[in-house]
Scaffold this active site. Structure first.
Site, short mmCIF file in Angstrom:
data_model
loop_
_atom_site.label_atom_id
_atom_site.label_comp_id
_atom_site.label_asym_id
_atom_site.label_seq_id
_atom_site.Cartn_x
_atom_site.Cartn_y
_atom_site.Cartn_z
N GLY A 1 -95.22 -18.27 24.65
CA GLY A 1 -96.50 -17.72 24.22
C GLY A 1 -96.77 -18.07 22.77
O GLY A 1 -97.31 -17.28 22.01
N ALA B 1 -98.62 -20.60 21.37
CA ALA B 1 -99.80 -21.39 20.98
C ALA B 1 -100.71 -20.63 20.04
O ALA B 1 -101.38 -21.24 19.19
CB ALA B 1 -100.58 -21.81 22.22
N GLY C 1 -97.12 -15.24 18.68
CA GLY C 1 -96.18 -16.34 18.90
C GLY C 1 -96.33 -17.44 17.87
O GLY C 1 -95.34 -17.94 17.30
N CYS D 1 -96.13 -24.92 29.31
CA CYS D 1 -95.30 -24.09 30.20
C CYS D 1 -96.08 -22.89 30.71
O CYS D 1 -96.64 -22.12 29.92
CB CYS D 1 -94.05 -23.59 29.47
SG CYS D 1 -92.96 -22.59 30.50
N SER E 1 -92.38 -3.43 24.06
CA SER E 1 -93.59 -2.79 23.56
C SER E 1 -93.32 -1.30 23.44
O SER E 1 -92.42 -0.77 24.10
CB SER E 1 -94.75 -3.02 24.54
OG SER E 1 -95.84 -2.15 24.29
N TYR F 1 -97.92 -2.54 33.39
CA TYR F 1 -97.55 -3.11 32.09
C TYR F 1 -96.47 -2.26 31.43
O TYR F 1 -95.45 -2.80 30.95
CB TYR F 1 -98.78 -3.19 31.19
CG TYR F 1 -98.48 -3.76 29.82
CD1 TYR F 1 -98.26 -5.12 29.64
CD2 TYR F 1 -98.41 -2.93 28.70
CE1 TYR F 1 -97.97 -5.64 28.38
CE2 TYR F 1 -98.13 -3.43 27.44
CZ TYR F 1 -97.90 -4.80 27.29
OH TYR F 1 -97.61 -5.31 26.04
N CYS F 2 -96.65 -0.93 31.41
CA CYS F 2 -95.65 -0.04 30.82
C CYS F 2 -94.29 -0.23 31.49
O CYS F 2 -93.25 -0.32 30.83
CB CYS F 2 -96.08 1.41 30.95
SG CYS F 2 -97.49 1.88 29.92
N LYS G 1 -92.52 -3.52 30.66
CA LYS G 1 -91.96 -3.51 29.31
C LYS G 1 -90.72 -2.61 29.21
O LYS G 1 -89.79 -2.90 28.46
CB LYS G 1 -93.03 -3.08 28.30
CG LYS G 1 -94.11 -4.14 28.09
CD LYS G 1 -93.52 -5.46 27.60
CE LYS G 1 -94.56 -6.50 27.26
NZ LYS G 1 -93.97 -7.76 26.76
N THR H 1 -104.39 -8.09 17.92
CA THR H 1 -104.40 -9.38 18.61
C THR H 1 -105.35 -9.30 19.81
O THR H 1 -105.77 -8.19 20.20
CB THR H 1 -103.00 -9.76 19.12
OG1 THR H 1 -102.66 -8.88 20.21
CG2 THR H 1 -101.95 -9.64 18.03
#
Length: 549
Positions: free
Chosen positions: A292, A294, A298, A343, A420, A433-434, A437, A470
């Protein structure tokens, strides 16, 4: 008793044999109207349905399903609904305890993503606020979710993902709004085929054989199947919405929700703690692989470590044009030190090719930062997000360990896994998501246990960033599995001031320089990075004391 299985229809995954088949038998014995047993083992499943129908005529149906595949789960759910007309109870029982190289992806797909898929389909079908009749979803975790073992870090990570997903998605007022009761069962070692051939189940054969020998030499006995089944029935009868239960050592089932809630309350308090500072590691002349890389954090990590003397940096990303431009920009200030490699971190074939390409370019990889992440629980994206956030991270970690480990000729190194604060807090809008992580955090602490660093020379670190400015935090309304919850989340965070990117980057650099192996860190609110390992350990120590009580 608050809930009664009588006249209820059940869908049970992994129901052809073992505990799944016994759950089916038990609930039919307690008056269930009908049971659909789903499994990949077609012949065994058909035989089980036939056996059940002998004692309970026309009440059992078998449906073929590979719980690791979304197309199968969708087709099987539709078939079960066609047969049962209404689904009142789902027991997400299907599970595979294998971290071996040729099986861990499939196992994670079953243990984690299969559970999510059937849960979401069940919620959509059952929820009263959208015309359903309500119901119960039982998610089978394991004591692996609340204990630590170095031999099976992927399995342990997937099981804590199940626990955290369940507690996040069922946060109040979920039951009040939907009428869907979510329960979680943490089973101790039970006398089923899952506990056989332990030596072949680890990602590391030596660790697997060590565990198998220890179990045999210590005369470890597993609880009876009957105890696990009785625990399930008792939990179903009395479990309050959102509760978490433990079945171990043939003891009566125990509601451990207060213990788990206390641990997560502690996690949330530890987000404000003390800072310790000392320099041990230097990024100078080290080679970095950053997923990540790019854009966003990252790209900023790449810039920062080059400024701190890194020898070369490989940035990996699916965004090809952006990645090439970032590498070009980095090379202007640090000539010939940055390379971009395309990738897709959600795909194993891409990961294998990208890792090989990075190794060809860098000659040696000293540091991996598993930064790639997607915060989207929306129906069309959650599987891909989990593949990136969880399975992609595992794949790069395992490849990195194999390349770096000093006991097999490597030069040692550092692997940084980006988790996170979602791993140590509960957010009902983003349960997948939680959970992914939290899986990252638990995987990191399990794989790095004991003498791992001394044996391999590989330092595993985990960073839990707080909300950072972000694109990950843009368009929040579209990121939830439930648009209404997404809008609520967006409204809550609308006035929230996220920490600056610079703060998060400084935190990772600081952690890299001073962190002891196997530590977990947090960065939030533009404060310096803090080592929260002691607090995490304290929570898991309390879980393990609970298991021993």
């Amino acid at each position: 008793m608050q809930w009664d299985p009588k006249d209820k229809t059940f869908l049970i995954t992994g129901g052809a044999s073992g505990l799944g088949a016994e759950y089916a038998q038990a609930f039919l014995n307690h008056g269930a109207k009908r049971v659909a047993i789903l499994d990949i083992a077609a012949e065994v499943g058909k035989a089980t349905a036939e056996r059940l129908n002998k004692s309970h005529p026309d009440k059992a149906v078998f449906i073929s399903c590979d719980a690791s595949k979304e197309e199968d789960t969708a087709a099987a759910f539709a078939a079960a609904l066609a047969q049962l007309k209404q689904i009142d109870v789902i027991i997400n029982n299907a599970g595979i305890m294998v971290d071996a190289p040729n099986m861990w992806r499939t196992a994670s797909d079953v243990n984690w993503q299969g559970v999510v898929s059937f849960s979401l389909k069940g919620i959509n079908h059952m929820r009263k606020d959208e015309g359903g009749a309500g119901g119960t979803i039982v998610n089978i975790a394991s004591i692996a979710a609340i204990s630590r073992a170095g031999a099976l870090p992927i399995y342990y990570g997937s099981k804590i993902a199940v626990l955290h997903f369940s507690q996040c998605i069922s946060e109040k007022p979920f039951f009040e709004n939907t009428g869907v009761r979510v329960l979680t069962m943490c089973l101790g070692g039970t006398d089923t085929p899952l506990m056989q051939n332990l030596g072949a189940r680890s990602y590391d054969r030596k660790l697997g054989e060590f565990i198998a020998a220890k179990v045999e030499n210590d005369g470890v006995t597993f609880q009876k199947v009957e105890s696990g089944v009785k625990a399930m029935v008792d939990m179903f009868n009395s479990g309050t919405p959102g509760s978490i239960w433990l079945s171990i050592d043939n003891k009566p089932v125990q509601d451990i929700t207060p213990n788990v809630s206390s641990a997560f309350d502690g996690f949330e308090k530890l987000l404000y703690g003390a800072i310790v500072d000392k320099m041990q590691w230097d990024p100078k002349d080290k080679t970095f692989l950053i997923t990540g890389g790019a854009s966003g954090l990252g790209a900023e990590y790449a810039q920062a470590f080059l400024e701190h003397g890194a020898k070369k940096v490989a940035i990996l990303d699916i965004a090809v044009e952006v990645g090439k431009a970032t590498a070009e920009r980095l090379n202007k200030s640090h000539p010939d030190k940055a390379v971009f490699i395309s990738c897709d971190v959600s795909k194993e074939e891409d990961i294998a090719a990208a890792f090989a390409a990075a190794l060809a370019q860098l000659k040696q990889i000293d540091v991996i930062i598993n930064n790639a992440g997607i915060m989207v629980d929306a129906p069309n994206m959650w599987r891909t997000a989990c593949d990136v956030n969880w399975q992609g991270l595992i794949s790069f970690t395992l490849k990195g360990i194999k390349h770096m480990r000093t006991d097999e000729g490597g030069a040692g190194g550092t692997i940084i896994n980006i988790s996170s604060i979602a791993s140590i807090t509960k957010n009902p809008a983003l349960p997948m998501y939680c959970a992914s992580k939290m899986a990252v955090l638990h995987f990191g602490q399990c794989i790095a246990m004991g003498s791992f660093f001394d044996d391999t020379g590989v330092r595993v670190l985990t960073m839990c960033p707080g909300a950072t400015d972000t694109p990950l935090l843009h368009n929040l309304a579209q990121r939830s599995y439930d648009p209404k919850l997404g809008k609520t989340l967006e409204a809550v965070l609308d006035d929230y001031v996220c920490q600056k990117t610079e703060s998060a980057v400084a935190a990772v650099v600081h952690m890299y320089k001073i962190a002891a192996p196997a530590t977990t860190w947090v960065t939030m609110d533009d404060k310096p990075a803090r080592d929260i390992t002691a607090s995490i350990d304290s929570a898991f120590d309390s879980f393990e004391k609970l298991l021993a009580s």
